[in-house]
Structure formats: structure tokens, C-alpha cells
Design a protein around this motif. Sequence first.
Motif, PDB file in Angstrom:
ATOM      1  N   LEU A 186       1.703  -3.276   3.688  1.00 18.91           N
ATOM      2  CA  LEU A 186       1.576  -2.305   2.603  1.00 18.91           C
ATOM      3  C   LEU A 186       2.950  -1.881   2.086  1.00 18.91           C
ATOM      4  O   LEU A 186       3.087  -1.492   0.924  1.00 18.91           O
ATOM      5  N   HIS A 190       1.609  -3.660  -1.552  1.00 15.42           N
ATOM      6  CA  HIS A 190       0.374  -2.996  -1.127  1.00 15.42           C
ATOM      7  C   HIS A 190      -0.842  -3.437  -1.928  1.00 15.42           C
ATOM      8  O   HIS A 190      -1.952  -3.492  -1.420  1.00 15.42           O
ATOM      9  N   LEU A 230       3.770   1.702   7.985  1.00 12.43           N
ATOM     10  CA  LEU A 230       3.870   2.251   6.631  1.00 12.43           C
ATOM     11  C   LEU A 230       5.081   3.162   6.469  1.00 12.43           C
ATOM     12  O   LEU A 230       5.504   3.446   5.347  1.00 12.43           O
TER      13      LEU A 230
END
Length: 674
Positions: A186, A190, A230
Motif C-alpha cells: 500500500l 495502493h 503502512l
Amino acid sequence: MHAKTAKWEIVAVGVLAALSYLATTSPSVYVVDSNEFVVTAALLGNPHPPGHPLYTVLAHIVSLVPMGSLAFRINLFSGMAGVAALAFFAALARRLLLALAPSMSTTLRSIAVVSISLPLIFAKALWFQAVRAEVYALHLFVVVAALQHVVWYLEGGPLSGDGVGESAAHDTRWLYALGLLAGLGLGNHHFLLVLALPGLLLALLLHPEGRHVLLGRRLLWVLLFGLLGLSVYALVPLRSAAGAVVDWGDSRTLSRFVDVITARMFQRSIGETTGVDVLDNLGRIALFTLGELGPWVTVLALFGLVVGLLRWPRLASALLLLWIGNILSKALMVYDPTNPDAAGYLVFGLVIAGLSALFALAHLHERSRRPHVRTVVVALFALGIGAGLSFTVAPAFERCNLRRFRGAETLTLTLFERLPRDAIVLSSYYTITFNHWYFGFVERRRPDIELSHQSFALGTPDGRETIRRLCRFGLDLCAVARAYHRRRAFPGDLVAALAKKRPAFIENQAEWILAAPRLLPFAYLLAVDRPPPATPFWSLVRRRMRRGDWSLEVRRLCFWFHVLAAAGWLRHLDADAALRAVVRAETIPGFEGVQRVEQLHWLRREIAHVRGLRERTFASTLALRKAQHDCAQRKLGPSCLSAPRDRLSRALRAEATARRLYQSFDWGAFVSRR
């Protein structure tokens, strides 16, 4: 059998891909977005939304290795990611054949794995992403590795020599690693990873143990590892706060950070559906797959998918959902098959097609009862792929071989050497801006030149933070940028005033091509009140460009510049200058193409029309002067001149009408079909 001898096909695929990509990697910056990624990786900046922080960090680490030029190292990182993705694909293919065709011998299985890997290694879609700086090879590695981790969790870890997993099945460490990979993915692209997640989740949900995890407590740990991956997005505001030279969005505030990672400023390309023909896009994607893999693999993939849904529905359903998600990534938006980014979006679909083709091979192999028939089945599978490669490798090599490419470097440095000292350059077309960034900010060529994009905000909602940064650096363009955002119109008067202190150059735009009389042509820029050099810029460029420099994107770029110039001179009814630009466009190697030829034919017709108007005006002027002389000799009254004056008036009105039409013509739509 020993593990090393059983896994030789994985090593063979990796070595072949590594040698192919290393031998064709670009030694310098490319065009399109590639040069921007080199700049942001070298300077740890923030590229265009959604920021791509994972790519930036990893490419920056690779750039520290002292090997070749800095641009070459960052380009090489894409090749490394592509090789890793193909090695994981070979491991997946091997595992798939072990599960679907357990009676297949080790030798036949190795031949099948290497054979199905070859179309992917030499597919233009992947090859071109692996020889220049781009995020798509890294994305392919992430999603293929994520799919491999799903398999490792459900069926046991990596295989040993006898085909048995080296760790027990349902080891949750593979799921935690999957969550980490998803989070990191991501942080790279993403949008594409979100479209791949449903297929990965379906593969888990269709398995009893996978459902137990996704509906139990261990899901929380998987999500925590995903958040850990992330966290790479923290780089975006940190680099903004540190004052990165290239910083799209200026993410020092929460609202701007959200705008960047959601690509709000790119919604026209991601979410725009007006004018999108989904069926036409699906047809183009089908042709793309056919051209990349060849008819043999494409037919086997479709047949294998049908067979898989009937015989192995759980695995085939997950692969089908992964393929659908990948196809939708381009089918629901504007799809330009000539843009290499479109191929980057769809490269994961080629991997799924390759795995689907193995369903067909496994089915045919298991249906054959005799050993020699099974050998023939695998041999035909490999020979069909080899025959298809004989038609696709040569054009792919011609397109993807960037080993001697220095076209972007030649174009930019030829311009830089001709710019006077302390010049100001306002770029417009994004790839030209990125070229200037690299040679100005990274290689420090001509540090006296002050570079900026004409929007000054580079896509941010209001540009105030960008203006503040320009003013903090003490640049002369600070006042110009403030006026631009205050007026919501380009402050040409301030640029003209600034040009009295420093030489100013503006890149031509379709919206105001040579609109101001004080803008004079200077290379692919316009000089403010400054005559062009004696030696034509394009003559130097053509002499310095080698054959390998005229890549598809460079040809389009140069063609775009010449068409802009021709259109601009038409606005001024200068037929001779417009014709010179058209002739230069026709001399660009490989300028052919239906739209390009149509554009040049249209320009030539308009040039002939303008030339006819000018000739009629000139003839009418001469006729009036002759009539004035004759009337004076004969001592006739004013009525003697009425007819020639009417003819001249009609000619001048025709010129004025043509000028208004050319100035109101939608040149942006015309030249954007490049």
C-alpha cells in the motif's frame, strides 16, 4: 532428490531475467515519470501522489551502492524487483504443478516452469518496467510475494527437494508476513494493491483454516503487521517538513497529507469515468494480453481457467478474482495503450494468465495415461511457447533495450549549454520539468539556472505552501508565483519585467501557443524579448542523437514540440515559419502514425490556406498601388480606386477572420492527440 537440484528452474528463471534486464537497463534518466522517480529517490523527495514512499526509500538505498551513474543504480533497482517477482512466480508455478499434477516428473515440471516463465521475462509490459525507474516492477514483486505467502500458509512453507513443505501448514508467521507485505505494498501503489486484496482474501476464505484466522483473534495481529508496513507513509510528511526540493503536495498538514495519499489531485485520471468506453477498454486489454503472451499462452490461459473452475474451483476462483481486479484497474478509466504506465498496471494480469495456463497443462497431463504421451504434452506446451517467443522477443528487445539510451540527457543538456547565465526557465510539460529537475538538482548542471513549473504549485489545491517555499529559498520567482495564485492567470507582465533583469524562458503551452508577440522561439522554449541563437537548436539535437536515443517517448516529445511551434506560427499567420516546423517534424525518425500524419496533413492544408490569404493580400496591395499610380497619371477621381480598395479590404478581412479562428481554435485538444 536434493533440494538444490529440484529448484534449479527457479534459479534459471532468476538468472535469465537478471542477465536480460541488466544488459538492457538505461544508463541515464528516461522520460515520462521515470526521471521524476530518479530525482525523488536520489534526494529523498516526494514524487507525485500517492507519494510512493516504499519505492523512494528502497531506491534511495540502492542508489548509495557505488556502481555506475546514480540514474543507472536507481534504474537497476526496478530490474532487481522484476527478477525477484519472476523468481517468486517460478516458485508459485512449481508449487501449482506439484499440487495439480502430482504424477508429473521432476524434469517435465522444471521444463514447464521455465517455459511458462519465458513469456513473462520477455514481455514488453514487464521488461520495459524493469529497465528504467518505475514503481510497477516493485508492485509486481509485492503482489506475487503476497500470493506466495498465502500458499505457504495454506499448504506449508517453501518446498524441500521431495516436494514437502519445510514448515508446517497453517503457520501464522506466513500470515503476519502477508500483512506486512500488504502494508508495504500500500506504501508503493495502493490503488493496484487494493484491487488485488479481494483475490488474496478469497483464497483464504475458501479454505477452512483461512476462514478461522480471518474470523478470529489472529486477524488483529495480521492487521497490526499491516499497519507496521503502512507506516512507511510517515516518510511523506517527514520529507515535507525537512524541506525536500521535490515535494508534491507539501504534506506538512494533515489535510494536505490526506490529499496526497488519496491522490485527490489526480482524480481525473483515477476516478474519471466520463467518456470511458469500458467495452472498448476490455477489447484493448484483451489485445494487449494477446500481444504480450502470444496466442498460444493466451488460449491456454483461458482454457485453463475454465478447466480450473471445474476441477479446482477454490484456487481458480481466487485467481479469477485477482485477474478481474487487475483488468478493472484500467478498464474503468481512460486507457491509452501507448502509455507505458498502462502496461505497468496490467503486468500482474500476465502473471495470473501464466498460472492459469498451468491449469490446462496439468489437466492434459493428468488425463494422459501413458508416460510417453505425458512427455509429448509437456513438449508441445514448451514448443508452442518457444514458437510464440520467436515472434515477440525481437520487437520487445527493440522497444526495451535502453542500454545506450541518452536521449533525455542529450535533449536537456543541449538546451542547458545554450541558455545564458542566470536564466529563468518555466517548464510546463511534466517530463521536461522532471528532466530539468534531474540535471539541475541532482547532477548540479548549470546551478545558476532557476527552474520551476509554470503552475508553481505542482498540483496542490491552492499552492500557498509552495509559494512560501519558493520565497524561503529567496528565488526571484517568488513574486511571480504569488501573482499567479492571486490573479488565477499567468502573470506574463511580471515575467516580462523579470526578463529585463535575468534572461527568462517559458515552455510553450497548447493554451497560449506563441500568444504574446514578445515571446520568440528558443529551442523548445520561448524566450522573452531575446532573439534565438544563430545555430538552430534542433540541428544540434539531431547531430548528437544516436539511433538508440530516438525511443518512442522521445519521438513523441520532439514531434509534440514541432507541432506546437507550427500551430503557434499559424496563430500569427506566419506560413513560412509554420512550414519549417512541419518539415522538421517530418524528419523525426519514426514519426509515422495515423494521428500524427493526419495532424501534419491538416497543418499543411492550413499553411497553404494562410499562404493563399497572404498572397491575395499582397496581390491586392500591389493592385491598389498600381491603380493609385494610374489614377494619378490620368488625373481621375477617387472612384477610380474603389474596386482595388474593395479587393484589399476583403483580403484584409479574410486575414483577420483567419487570425481570430486560429486564436480561438482548441489547439490543446488538437496537439494532445500526440
